[in-house]
Scaffold this active site. Structure first.
Site, PDB file in Angstrom:
ATOM      1  N   GLU A  49      40.425  42.565  39.946  1.00 28.71           N
ATOM      2  CA  GLU A  49      40.103  41.847  41.182  1.00 28.71           C
ATOM      3  C   GLU A  49      38.797  42.400  41.703  1.00 28.71           C
ATOM      4  O   GLU A  49      38.711  43.587  42.034  1.00 28.71           O
ATOM      5  CB  GLU A  49      41.176  42.149  42.236  1.00 28.71           C
ATOM      6  CG  GLU A  49      42.200  41.079  42.433  1.00 28.71           C
ATOM      7  CD  GLU A  49      43.103  41.443  43.608  1.00 28.71           C
ATOM      8  OE1 GLU A  49      42.588  41.705  44.707  1.00 28.71           O
ATOM      9  OE2 GLU A  49      44.328  41.492  43.396  1.00 28.71           O
ATOM     10  N   ASP A  60      43.018  43.846  55.747  1.00 28.39           N
ATOM     11  CA  ASP A  60      42.849  45.140  55.093  1.00 28.39           C
ATOM     12  C   ASP A  60      42.984  46.319  56.041  1.00 28.39           C
ATOM     13  O   ASP A  60      42.534  46.282  57.181  1.00 28.39           O
ATOM     14  CB  ASP A  60      41.475  45.196  54.418  1.00 28.39           C
ATOM     15  CG  ASP A  60      41.453  44.354  53.153  1.00 28.39           C
ATOM     16  OD1 ASP A  60      42.300  44.597  52.276  1.00 28.39           O
ATOM     17  OD2 ASP A  60      40.603  43.447  53.059  1.00 28.39           O
TER      18      ASP A  60
END
Lengths: 266, 401
Positions: A49, A60
């Site tokens: 990724e 995040d």
């Protein structure tokens, strides 16, 4: 058949579980990301990724936020990430999946972004802030390009949402293991098994578990429940601590080994 | 006015991680239910009247009008609300809704601290736990409000990430909400964020325009020619404008913060100088670079220091129904001083942007023309900031404008 689907079939045929590793591109430099990606590919990573850093990553936790800020402070641009992907594509066979927030794609122009990703040899895209309700145009464009748009399922997703997600998704499903943001956790959620089972009712796609997987033991436990695991923050912590590339690669190899060990035992 | 799925024309939507979707859908259902519930409306109405001090007066600013020599200026005195700004209208509404939904923990973000104080107040009143996220930069600028929130029993979390201002406070509030989305309620303070927030916050604020409409009819026997309000996220402006949207003869002007000047790049004028993009869950005009990275905003006023704007404002601008202009830090400061001297009202630096625009506009109008300005908050919180600033510093920052 898409490259991602083909790769999952190969992994399953070997009776293995998949290891997916997230890297924040340009943290601390693009050259570093490229070298590390090559080493991780050799260490047995099944999918890479490539995170396109974004200034306001709401899904995040602090570790990936810091990585994004380091990359942005170093002046990373999207065009350079497409070049990085194209360069990696020539060197390694590991499927590359871009991960970024929707504004980056929207600003670039959805068609333009998908076209460039496709030209760079990218196999799929993960957009953490794009729920199924808003995914229409991107999904259609990705389909036309023969690429997979990976959807996320969350512990808070209701049955009817899981059903819709299952019918829209391709490639695999990204199962968010915790209610919260990315970042290392000490242990798996006690509800994970039930959640994965619930997701599985609505799709035949491979299920990958991510958010909070912080070491070989947790990776092994999560892999018992699903088809693969996604590790991000735990690897980025090592980049942040300036560990040698080979040390990081051997850590990732240990994750992969932990998954396979379980596959042999079962 | 609003299409399906929370869009205003092409603006709005719900660009958020899947983890929030169930909570947002539940919120939408609950809001649709309670906004029609006569008991909810009566209860909220009672708090607004007996606790917050509504209706707020519509005051004819005679000396300001005479000084500027033009249109007749009325001030909608939202500064007289309990906690000192219009923010209490929304905080009471949402906290009461949270209570009805069985959620006892509320989360809020704050820039200037006004929404944080209003939410901490509503939480104290209704017996909820309250956590307020505030950028470290704003904590420094608005230390008095931090103390107020703590006094009211709220926990204030200083946000050290990113630009350490409102944008990052929203990010952190969302991250924290993600971790406890099942049992906490996120009270967003402006007409921003994913659907249903822009609609819901507007609805809780539209009481400003409803009262103003009735009051101006009583005092002038007709509707105003102009409505003027400052726009950061845009909740006080949306609250004033919304009940007038169908009144085609009323011109609506939103005033953004131009900071050191649009050309310097140090501003917060998303509608005047931004481009279309997604920030905090909605498609709207935002400040961003060519790669879609958000550009930090700048304004002397912490409440306008935000690189986005509510999606309904983007819609009103593009459809031509409302106009958006801008005012610099320096112009706002001079309006701050002028209103204090002429009317004995110290305005919030946010509201001073709307007043500064009136200082430019009113002299060009005839004495029969009527302006209603939203005095969205009082300036006590800003006195320290203003006293620290030297005029030369501001002049230095305004080159190129």
């Amino acid at each position: 058949m898409s490259k991602i689907t083909q790769t999952w079939q190969d992994i399953k045929a070997k009776g293995q579980k998949a290891l997916i590793v997230y890297l924040s591109c340009g943290d601390p430099s693009l050259e570093y990301t490229e070298k590390l990606a090559e080493k991780l590919s050799r260490a047995g990573v099944d999918f890479l990724e490539l995170g396109i850093p974004y200034s306001d990553p709401v899904a995040d936790g602090p570790i990936i936020q810091r990585a994004s800020q380091r990359a942005l402070a170093a002046g990373i641009k999207i065009e350079q990430i497409f070049q990085l992907a194209a360069s990696l594509r020539n060197k390694i066979g590991t499927p590359l999946i871009l991960m970024t927030y929707f504004n980056v794609i929207y600003r670039h122009g959805i068609e333009q972004f998908v076209f460039k990703a496709s030209q760079a040899g990218v196999a799929g895209l993960i957009v953490p802030d794009l729920p199924l309700e808003e995914a229409g145009l991107l999904k259609k464009t990705m389909e036309q390009a023969g690429l997979d748009l990976i959807f996320l399922a969350a512990p808070t997703s209701t049955a009817s949402r899981l059903q819709k997600i299952g019918s829209l998704a391709s490639g695999f499903l990204y199962c968010v293991s915790v209610t919260g943001v990315t970042g290392s956790r000490k242990q798996l959620s006690p509800d994970l098994a039930a959640f994965i089972k619930r997701v599985g009712v609505y799709t035949d796609l491979p299920l990958a578990v991510g958010f909070g997987i912080s070491g070989p033991d947790m990776a092994r436990q999560a892999a018992q429940l699903a088809d693969g695991v996604i590790v991000g923050s735990a690897v980025i912590e090592k980049i942040e601590a300036k560990e040698e590339l080979d040390e990081i690669a051997s850590y990732v190899a240990s994750l992969k080994e932990a998954l396979n060990k379980e596959a042999h035992n079962s | 006015m609003m299409a399906a799925d929370g869009y205003f024309g092409e603006f709005g939507g719900r660009f958020v991680p899947e983890i929030f979707m169930t909570a947002l859908l539940e919120l939408e259902t609950a809001y649709e239910r309670y906004k029609k519930d006569p008991f909810f409306k009566a209860e909220l109405g009672q708090y607004l009247t007996t606790y917050a001090g509504r209706p707020t007066p519509l005051y004819y600013a005679k000396r300001l009008t005479e000084y500027l020599g033009g249109g007749k200026i009325y001030l909608k005195r939202e500064d007289l609300n309990h906690t000192g700004s219009h923010k209490i209208n929304n905080s009471l509404g949402q906290t009461l809704l949270a209570q009805k939904m069985g959620k006892r923990k509320i989360i809020a973000e704050t820039g200037a601290g006004q929404h944080g104080v209003a939410s901490a107040t509503a939480a104290a009143l209704l017996g909820c736990e309250c956590t307020v996220f505030m950028g470290a930069e704003d904590v420094r600028r608005q230390s008095l409000n931090v103390f107020r929130m703590r006094l009211l029993g709220a926990k204030v979390v200083e946000v050290m990430t990113g630009t350490q201002t409102l944008k990052d406070a929203v990010n952190e509030a969302m991250r924290s909400w993600a971790a406890e989305v099942q049992d906490s309620y996120y009270v967003i303070g402006s007409v921003v964020g994913p659907h249903p927030y822009p609609t819901m916050v507007r609805d809780f604020q539209k009481i400003i325009g409803e009262e103003a409409k009735q009051q101006i009819l009583e005092q002038e026997g007709r509707l105003p020619d102009y409505l003027i309000a400052c726009v950061g996220g845009g909740s006080n402006a949306m609250g004033l404008f919304y009940p007038f949207v169908q009144e085609r003869g009323v011109r609506m002007i939103g005033v953004e913060a131009a900071g050191c000047g649009i050309k310097t790049g140090k501003h917060a004028a998303s509608l005047n100088a931004g481009s279309k993009g997604v920030l905090h869950g909605a498609l709207s005009y935002i400040l961003q670079d060519e790669d879609g990275q958000i550009i930090p905003a700048h304004s002397i006023s912490a409440g306008l220091d935000y690189p986005g704007v509510g999606p309904e404002h983007s819609y009103l601008q593009d459809s031509g129904r409302a106009e958006y202009d801008y005012i610099t830090d320096r112009e706002a400061l001079s309006a701050f001083q002028l209103l204090s001297r002429l009317e004995g009202i110290i305005p919030a630096l946010e509201s001073a942007h709307a007043l500064a625009y009136v200082m430019k506009l009113a002299p060009s109008l005839s004495p029969e023309q009527v302006l209603v300005v939203n005095l969205s908050g009082r300036g006590d919180k800003d006195v320290q900031t203003v006293s620290k600033l030297t005029v030369s510093k501001l002049l230095g920052g305004e080159a190129g404008e």
